[in-house]
Design an enzyme around this catalytic site. Sequence first.
Site, mmCIF file in Angstrom:
data_model
loop_
_atom_site.group_PDB
_atom_site.id
_atom_site.type_symbol
_atom_site.label_atom_id
_atom_site.label_comp_id
_atom_site.label_asym_id
_atom_site.label_seq_id
_atom_site.Cartn_x
_atom_site.Cartn_y
_atom_site.Cartn_z
ATOM 1 C CG ASP A 13 -10.333 4.005 7.809
ATOM 2 O OD1 ASP A 13 -10.472 3.839 9.033
ATOM 3 O OD2 ASP A 13 -9.820 3.136 7.077
ATOM 4 C CB THR A 111 -4.949 10.413 1.962
ATOM 5 O OG1 THR A 111 -3.669 9.797 1.937
ATOM 6 C CG2 THR A 111 -5.843 9.673 2.949
ATOM 7 C CG ASN A 114 -8.215 9.835 6.848
ATOM 8 O OD1 ASN A 114 -7.561 8.990 6.258
ATOM 9 N ND2 ASN A 114 -8.995 9.548 7.864
ATOM 10 N N GLY A 219 -4.051 -15.545 5.098
ATOM 11 C CA GLY A 219 -4.081 -15.481 3.644
ATOM 12 C C GLY A 219 -4.912 -16.537 2.954
ATOM 13 C CG ASN A 418 4.271 9.646 5.239
ATOM 14 O OD1 ASN A 418 5.226 9.867 4.491
ATOM 15 N ND2 ASN A 418 4.430 9.329 6.508
ATOM 16 N NE ARG A 720 -3.319 -6.256 6.753
ATOM 17 C CZ ARG A 720 -4.060 -5.544 7.573
ATOM 18 N NH1 ARG A 720 -5.180 -6.025 8.026
ATOM 19 N NH2 ARG A 720 -3.680 -4.340 7.953
#
Length: 730
Positions: A13, A111, A114, A219, A418, A720
């Site tokens: 990206d 998407t 890309n 975080g 996907n 995350r």
Amino acid sequence: MASKKHVVCQSCDINCVVEAEVKADGKIQTKSISEPHPTTPPNSICMKSVNADTIRTHKDRVLYPLKNVGSKRGEQRWERISWDQALDEIAEKLKKIIAKYGPESLGVSQTEINQQSEYGTLRRFMNLLGSPNWTSAMYMCIGNTAGVHRVTHGSYSFASFADSNCLLFIGKNLSNHNWVSQFNDLKAALKRGCKLIVLDPRRTKVAEMADIWLPLRYGTDAALFLGMINVIINEQLYDKEFVENWCVGFEELKERVQEYPLDKVAEITGCDAGEIRKAAVMFATESPASIPWAVSTDMQKNSCSAIRAQCILRAIVGSFVNGAEILGAPHSDLVPISKIQMHEALPEEKKKLQLGTETYPFLTYTGMSALEEPSERVYGVKYFHNMGAFMANPTALFTAMATEKPYPVKAFFALASNALMGYANQQNALKGLMNQDLVVCYDQFMTPTAQLADYVLPGDHWLERPVVQPNWEGIPFGNTSQQVVEPAGEAKDEYYFIRELAVRMGLEEHFPWKDRLELINYRISPTGMEWEEYQKQYTYMSKLPDYFGPEGVGVATPSGKVELYSSVFEKLGYDPLPYYHEPLQTEISDPELAKEYPLILFAGLREDSNFQSCYHQPGILRDAEPDPVALLHPKTAQSLGLPSGEWIWVETTHGRLKLLLKHDGAQPEGTIRIPHGRWCPEQEGGPETGFSGAMLHNDAMVLSDDDWNLDPEQGLPNLRGGILAKAYKC
């Protein structure tokens, strides 16, 4: 057709510009550009780009339309058919679904970043059809950042490495094979004396290059930023002229950050208070200072606040007027994507039906409605398509697919997406896909999502198509990408699929461009050139509005100024100022649960040889990183009795996945890193193998999208920091 071409690599990206040449044996060689370029420094090419032709020519690539003739979804009985047959049957089935359930029963995951070859025509098709339910992985990766930028300062902000004397990096794991052009920009900036501050729990190579490294707890970024703002305001280090003239809500912000003194922030983040202050002073005084985008803060429980706080940091030190940050706009050379998308064609009652509107409206039509008038005032477009916009909430979409609540979604298109593996709660995504009457997948390979489709349509490769960047609004530059070779087999570009389906759905009059080249020529028509001439210039910079000058138009927010205190969030019922709340599943918030799940989970950390769920097919790229790897600090692994090189289970309260353990001294003690997007294309497809290992190895198997784990404003999952996990031997 000349053999040597100027191409934008779309293997990941960052979109580096490279050269591609067809050799005597017919193979395509990609190499770094040989001449100076404004968006890509020299020697910017990674292993993915070098080996791009091995993916394009891979033996497992889908080259022809396929129809699943099995008796049930997921049964791998594929029959080759023609494009006409596929399109005729898809249109017929879609018409029946719409007649029964309404046009909102079509959901699409795409998407954009890309693909970049349909220029808003997919949303045009959906808007004319009457479906608001378009979503993308950009919902939780840069698209949400762009949304927060819009409500704060009107448009996405780009960091200018060349014009910055201080860079603040947030968990950016750059390397010679990961965002290599930006890595080269970083090295060039440091060479001329630019300062570098790095926020990253891991001691990465970039962290080792930093003047200040803040190894914060996963975080807690929002808290750290609030502490920095506290220092900058209380020590009078902010740009008083810019704040007074072009910001609103400063006094409210000043009051809020008093809740985040350095001792409290140090306790929250685990960083030294003195080092936090040092970083804040450096950022404010080593002007101009910028904060390049980083995905880490897109995927946290406090994501919205972390992104808002970054916007505020940029604003109060004057980064929008000293050259460090560039506010984008619809490109002056191009017909606006927003015009092509025709959002005005979607009836208001359908906009209100967009999934997620009732629960997490911020990134939907409803949430963005307050920006329509400001966008029209500044940019001349009401629906500003700034890196993904007006999105259905993915959790709400897959829930509607699985449960038919609040209404049924019975047709699903995955376009270069996907989708099974791309969102949290993969179990629910599978249920949703299994409950569809029609699934269409447009892709290059038989991905786990494609294995669940009724029709798989062969997509082209970036070496096989011409491209005019960008495919969205708000980027201050663009590049042309020349077509190197014709598409392999019967692969087609995305616009071909969209237009041919639109014709069959009775929408031909709204798609006057017969093919992609006609669409490109329309897109570049403001220049007075056509593609044959336009492609030769390679890159083009946009003319940007005068936002902050004496006659400045201001920014595209309701106030026309940078909103430190957000009127949009206030209107939506959210906190108009950034904050930090401890996630609900950490050792601090739930110490009892932490006894059973003693590790903090981190999903991601990009690998060199792949991008998300791409390039895992057997071959030179897969050989570089053959297995899905979990990372544990050696001391943590020893305490758990887990040797390096063995297969382990990683489990959360949501699910578990199987990974190969590797000891890594850079991984913080007490935490575990899991990869994103891993599957095994070499395995047979179908449910018996967990759709080629996707149900065994992909991170989304352990990531919840229940409300407790979602950012409260954006409704996106915390990936995350703030999820408890355990690891044990298989």
